[in-house]
Motif scaffolding. Sequence first.
Motif, PDB file in Angstrom:
ATOM      1  N   UNK A 141       0.866  -1.173   0.000  1.00 57.38           N
ATOM      2  CA  UNK A 141       0.000   0.000   0.000  1.00 57.38           C
ATOM      3  C   UNK A 141       0.903   1.224   0.000  1.00 57.38           C
ATOM      4  N   UNK A 142       0.588   2.185  -0.846  1.00 61.53           N
ATOM      5  CA  UNK A 142       1.297   3.466  -0.853  1.00 61.53           C
ATOM      6  C   UNK A 142       0.257   4.572  -0.843  1.00 61.53           C
ATOM      7  N   UNK A 143       0.472   5.552  -0.014  1.00 58.59           N
ATOM      8  CA  UNK A 143      -0.458   6.674   0.075  1.00 58.59           C
ATOM      9  C   UNK A 143      -0.305   7.582  -1.142  1.00 58.59           C
ATOM     10  N   UNK A 144      -1.303   8.425  -1.389  1.00 60.82           N
ATOM     11  CA  UNK A 144      -1.170   9.397  -2.477  1.00 60.82           C
ATOM     12  C   UNK A 144       0.066  10.276  -2.241  1.00 60.82           C
ATOM     13  N   UNK A 145       0.807  10.517  -3.297  1.00 58.98           N
ATOM     14  CA  UNK A 145       1.992  11.354  -3.211  1.00 58.98           C
ATOM     15  C   UNK A 145       3.253  10.626  -2.769  1.00 58.98           C
ATOM     16  N   UNK A 146       3.133   9.328  -2.441  1.00 63.28           N
ATOM     17  CA  UNK A 146       4.325   8.578  -2.047  1.00 63.28           C
ATOM     18  C   UNK A 146       5.300   8.547  -3.219  1.00 63.28           C
ATOM     19  N   UNK A 147       6.575   8.761  -2.921  1.00 64.41           N
ATOM     20  CA  UNK A 147       7.617   8.788  -3.947  1.00 64.41           C
ATOM     21  C   UNK A 147       8.476   7.534  -3.871  1.00 64.41           C
ATOM     22  N   UNK A 159      18.538  -1.265   7.608  1.00 62.47           N
ATOM     23  CA  UNK A 159      18.877  -2.611   8.057  1.00 62.47           C
ATOM     24  C   UNK A 159      17.744  -3.629   7.869  1.00 62.47           C
ATOM     25  N   UNK A 160      16.729  -3.312   7.096  1.00 62.79           N
ATOM     26  CA  UNK A 160      15.588  -4.213   6.934  1.00 62.79           C
ATOM     27  C   UNK A 160      15.869  -5.274   5.880  1.00 62.79           C
ATOM     28  N   UNK A 161      15.314  -6.458   6.074  1.00 63.32           N
ATOM     29  CA  UNK A 161      15.428  -7.517   5.081  1.00 63.32           C
ATOM     30  C   UNK A 161      14.794  -7.119   3.753  1.00 63.32           C
ATOM     31  N   UNK A 162      13.818  -6.247   3.793  1.00 61.55           N
ATOM     32  CA  UNK A 162      13.075  -5.858   2.601  1.00 61.55           C
ATOM     33  C   UNK A 162      13.924  -5.097   1.585  1.00 61.55           C
ATOM     34  N   UNK A 163      15.058  -4.601   1.956  1.00 57.62           N
ATOM     35  CA  UNK A 163      15.889  -3.784   1.072  1.00 57.62           C
ATOM     36  C   UNK A 163      16.151  -4.456  -0.267  1.00 57.62           C
ATOM     37  N   UNK A 164      16.478  -5.728  -0.250  1.00 59.80           N
ATOM     38  CA  UNK A 164      16.836  -6.416  -1.488  1.00 59.80           C
ATOM     39  C   UNK A 164      15.617  -6.873  -2.266  1.00 59.80           C
ATOM     40  N   UNK A 165      14.457  -6.802  -1.667  1.00 62.91           N
ATOM     41  CA  UNK A 165      13.268  -7.359  -2.310  1.00 62.91           C
ATOM     42  C   UNK A 165      12.375  -6.322  -2.962  1.00 62.91           C
ATOM     43  N   UNK A 166      12.687  -5.047  -2.836  1.00 61.50           N
ATOM     44  CA  UNK A 166      11.815  -4.030  -3.406  1.00 61.50           C
ATOM     45  C   UNK A 166      11.798  -4.151  -4.923  1.00 61.50           C
ATOM     46  N   UNK A 167      10.603  -4.210  -5.500  1.00 61.56           N
ATOM     47  CA  UNK A 167      10.469  -4.393  -6.943  1.00 61.56           C
ATOM     48  C   UNK A 167       9.893  -3.178  -7.649  1.00 61.56           C
ATOM     49  N   UNK A 168       9.456  -2.206  -6.899  1.00 66.36           N
ATOM     50  CA  UNK A 168       8.840  -1.042  -7.523  1.00 66.36           C
ATOM     51  C   UNK A 168       7.351  -1.242  -7.752  1.00 66.36           C
ATOM     52  N   UNK A 169       6.847  -2.444  -7.549  1.00 65.67           N
ATOM     53  CA  UNK A 169       5.424  -2.698  -7.722  1.00 65.67           C
ATOM     54  C   UNK A 169       4.707  -2.308  -6.445  1.00 65.67           C
ATOM     55  N   UNK A 170       3.630  -1.574  -6.592  1.00 65.94           N
ATOM     56  CA  UNK A 170       2.846  -1.184  -5.425  1.00 65.94           C
ATOM     57  C   UNK A 170       1.428  -0.883  -5.866  1.00 65.94           C
ATOM     58  N   UNK A 171       0.566  -0.839  -4.901  1.00 68.42           N
ATOM     59  CA  UNK A 171      -0.831  -0.555  -5.174  1.00 68.42           C
ATOM     60  C   UNK A 171      -1.145   0.836  -4.646  1.00 68.42           C
ATOM     61  N   UNK A 172      -1.426   1.785  -5.542  1.00 68.75           N
ATOM     62  CA  UNK A 172      -1.751   3.126  -5.048  1.00 68.75           C
ATOM     63  C   UNK A 172      -3.067   3.148  -4.300  1.00 68.75           C
ATOM     64  N   UNK A 173      -3.279   4.217  -3.569  1.00 70.94           N
ATOM     65  CA  UNK A 173      -4.489   4.357  -2.756  1.00 70.94           C
ATOM     66  C   UNK A 173      -5.752   4.220  -3.575  1.00 70.94           C
TER      67      UNK A 173
END
Length: 173
Positions: A141-147, A159-173
């Motif tokens: 989930x990304x809020x409106x205006x999220x960059x 230091x989060x495990x998620x760092x390597x897994x970010x794909x750029x895919x997200x669901x806008x509000x």
Amino acid sequence: MTVAAHTPRIFIAYAPRAGLRCALAYLATVHDVYGWFTGPGPEGLESRYFVLEDYYGTGPTRCVAARDDELHSGWIPDEARCHALAELQDAFVHEWLFYRGDPAAAAHVQRYVQSELALGDVNVRFERLARFDPAQPTWTYASPGFEDGVLEALAAEWPLDYAARYTGERHPA
């Protein structure tokens, strides 16, 4: 500060079989981005306050961060910004997250268990999961205006495990 600085932008990633991957809230000023994030890391639950200095400027962006217990330690010289960060974190957690060990979270925990969803130390409030797109293995989930660039800049440093897994895919509000 500008009016935009008072409108938090958020990004949350949750995997139904693994739990919360990351939760990020930030505010923007003319030059900087500052906020708070949390999620699992190699050593357990991690969370930090951060400032991306000169994010909107012409020079290089510098990321500075502090653990939750270091907020008022002088890591940034602006005490007003420290107070804004504390308020941002408090409001974000209150609206979007709950901690499994909190006795007041028993109803959330029960709903997760009944729905056979993964629970971590920190979790998305059950009723908020309806705002996520369940079509991908990791719901976002990304809020409106999220960059996306803010997430990319932080993911390179945090230091989060998620760092390597970010794909750029997200669901806008």
